[in-house]
Design a protein around this motif. Structure first.
Motif, PDB file in Angstrom:
ATOM      1  N   LEU A   1       0.828  -1.209   0.000  1.00 12.19           N
ATOM      2  CA  LEU A   1       0.000   0.000   0.000  1.00 12.19           C
ATOM      3  C   LEU A   1       0.864   1.262   0.000  1.00 12.19           C
ATOM      4  N   ILE A   2       1.944   1.246   0.743  1.00 14.21           N
ATOM      5  CA  ILE A   2       2.850   2.398   0.760  1.00 14.21           C
ATOM      6  C   ILE A   2       3.461   2.608  -0.616  1.00 14.21           C
TER       7      ILE A   2
ATOM      8  N   LEU B   1       2.971   7.792   6.116  1.00 14.11           N
ATOM      9  CA  LEU B   1       3.235   6.699   7.043  1.00 14.11           C
ATOM     10  C   LEU B   1       4.713   6.413   7.276  1.00 14.11           C
ATOM     11  N   TYR B   2       5.548   6.609   6.256  1.00 16.74           N
ATOM     12  CA  TYR B   2       6.948   6.214   6.378  1.00 16.74           C
ATOM     13  C   TYR B   2       7.638   6.901   7.557  1.00 16.74           C
ATOM     14  N   PRO B   3       7.502   8.230   7.722  1.00 18.57           N
ATOM     15  CA  PRO B   3       8.138   8.857   8.893  1.00 18.57           C
ATOM     16  C   PRO B   3       7.586   8.335  10.223  1.00 18.57           C
ATOM     17  N   LEU B   4       6.278   8.016  10.255  1.00 15.60           N
ATOM     18  CA  LEU B   4       5.696   7.497  11.488  1.00 15.60           C
ATOM     19  C   LEU B   4       6.234   6.105  11.802  1.00 15.60           C
ATOM     20  N   LEU B   5       6.459   5.293  10.768  1.00 17.71           N
ATOM     21  CA  LEU B   5       7.021   3.969  10.987  1.00 17.71           C
ATOM     22  C   LEU B   5       8.437   4.065  11.564  1.00 17.71           C
ATOM     23  N   VAL B   6       9.225   4.977  11.021  1.00 21.25           N
ATOM     24  CA  VAL B   6      10.583   5.168  11.536  1.00 21.25           C
ATOM     25  C   VAL B   6      10.544   5.682  12.967  1.00 21.25           C
ATOM     26  N   THR B   7       9.644   6.626  13.237  1.00 18.70           N
ATOM     27  CA  THR B   7       9.536   7.172  14.589  1.00 18.70           C
ATOM     28  C   THR B   7       9.089   6.101  15.584  1.00 18.70           C
ATOM     29  N   SER B   8       8.250   5.187  15.140  1.00 21.36           N
ATOM     30  CA  SER B   8       7.765   4.145  16.045  1.00 21.36           C
ATOM     31  C   SER B   8       8.896   3.272  16.576  1.00 21.36           C
ATOM     32  N   GLN B   9       9.988   3.180  15.831  1.00 21.53           N
ATOM     33  CA  GLN B   9      11.112   2.351  16.274  1.00 21.53           C
ATOM     34  C   GLN B   9      11.937   3.018  17.363  1.00 21.53           C
ATOM     35  N   THR B  10      11.681   4.288  17.640  1.00 20.29           N
ATOM     36  CA  THR B  10      12.384   4.968  18.729  1.00 20.29           C
ATOM     37  C   THR B  10      11.712   4.730  20.076  1.00 20.29           C
ATOM     38  N   ILE B  11      10.514   4.139  20.072  1.00 21.79           N
ATOM     39  CA  ILE B  11       9.793   3.854  21.310  1.00 21.79           C
ATOM     40  C   ILE B  11      10.209   2.462  21.797  1.00 21.79           C
ATOM     41  N   PRO B  12      10.782   2.332  22.984  1.00 21.15           N
ATOM     42  CA  PRO B  12      11.212   1.001  23.464  1.00 21.15           C
ATOM     43  C   PRO B  12      10.026   0.079  23.676  1.00 21.15           C
TER      44      PRO B  12
END
Length: 252
Positions: free
Chosen positions: A81-82, A92-103
């Motif tokens: 879909l992306i 969505l792509y920046p949000l996916l990358v940001t989600s990886q900063t949350i432990p």
């Protein structure tokens, strides 16, 4: 066969030397077993705990497989879909990358609070841990198709889904399998982490109980078991890759 032996001999020899040095160091320094058990003690503990360990391994795998399957299906679908929607990619792509900063250790307790101590929160933890590399490698791999071939098919009237089936998906398979191999190495670790936070069985529970009892040898047994399971899953994905992507057999 000689090439295979030559490839694996150096790491096996180095590992054997390190294990031998570990055994010798423990006995020479007379270190207590609870501090650093020798490899011989770890091996004997593994053999004596096989029945109990088997039950915990089965519990961990019962969480790992559905969690990884959920990540594989949803990650592949979202990656497509992306790729299909530039707007969705930018959103969505920046949000996916940001989600990886949350432990994940901060998210897992919230899942337990919201969904209880059943299987669902543990499956979701595994899915969250393994989701990102599948999505990213799928979305990026679909961009790797040859431009000239793509323009030729477009000139022949092919739509997006025909391009995806005939050209882009086959070209993206190496990248997709790379993401799957990265994800599968995290799947067991994600399951152990989820069990550590809240479960009645599994390798995470086995480790937690062993630490409370100062059974360091059992902790090493669990770590060794986790490594072997991860290597086994990685090998299965590699074999599947060899079978599906037949044109890359000589490279793998």
């Amino acid at each position: 066969m000689r090439q295979r032996v030559a490839q694996f001999l150096p790491p096996v020899a180095l590992l054997g030397a390190l294990v031998g040095a570990w055994e010798l160091l423990v006995w020479q320094l007379a270190l207590p077993v609870w501090l650093l058990p020798p490899p011989s003690r770890i091996l004997s503990t593994l053999m004596s705990n096989l029945p109990v360990l088997g039950e915990h391994v089965a519990a961990t795998l019962s969480v790992t497989f559905p969690g990884f399957g959920l990540a594989l299906v949803s990650g592949f679908a979202l990656g497509v879909l992306i790729d299909a929607s530039p707007l969705l990619r930018r959103a969505l792509y920046p949000l996916l990358v940001t989600s990886q900063t949350i432990p994940i250790v901060a998210i897992a307790p919230l899942l337990v609070v919201g969904f209880g101590f059943g299987m669902l929160p543990k499956v979701l933890v595994v899915a969250l841990v393994t989701f990102f590399p599948i999505v990213v490698n799928t979305a990026d791999g679909l961009q790797a198709a040859d431009r000239d071939q793509r323009r030729l098919l477009e000139a022949m009237g092919a739509n997006y889904w025909q391009l995806l089936r005939l050209l882009r998906l086959p070209a993206a398979l190496p990248s997709i399998f790379t993401g799957i191999k990265v994800a599968v190495t995290y799947s067991i670790i994600g399951a152990v982490l989820a069990e550590w936070i809240g479960a009645s069985a599994g390798l995470g529970v086995y480790i937690a109980r062993s630490l409370r009892a100062f059974r360091t040898d059992q902790v090493f047994v669990a770590a060794l078991t986790t490594s072997l399971l991860t290597i086994g899953l990685f090998a299965l994905v590699t074999l599947l890759e060899r079978w599906i992507i037949s044109w890359r057999r000589d490279e793998l």
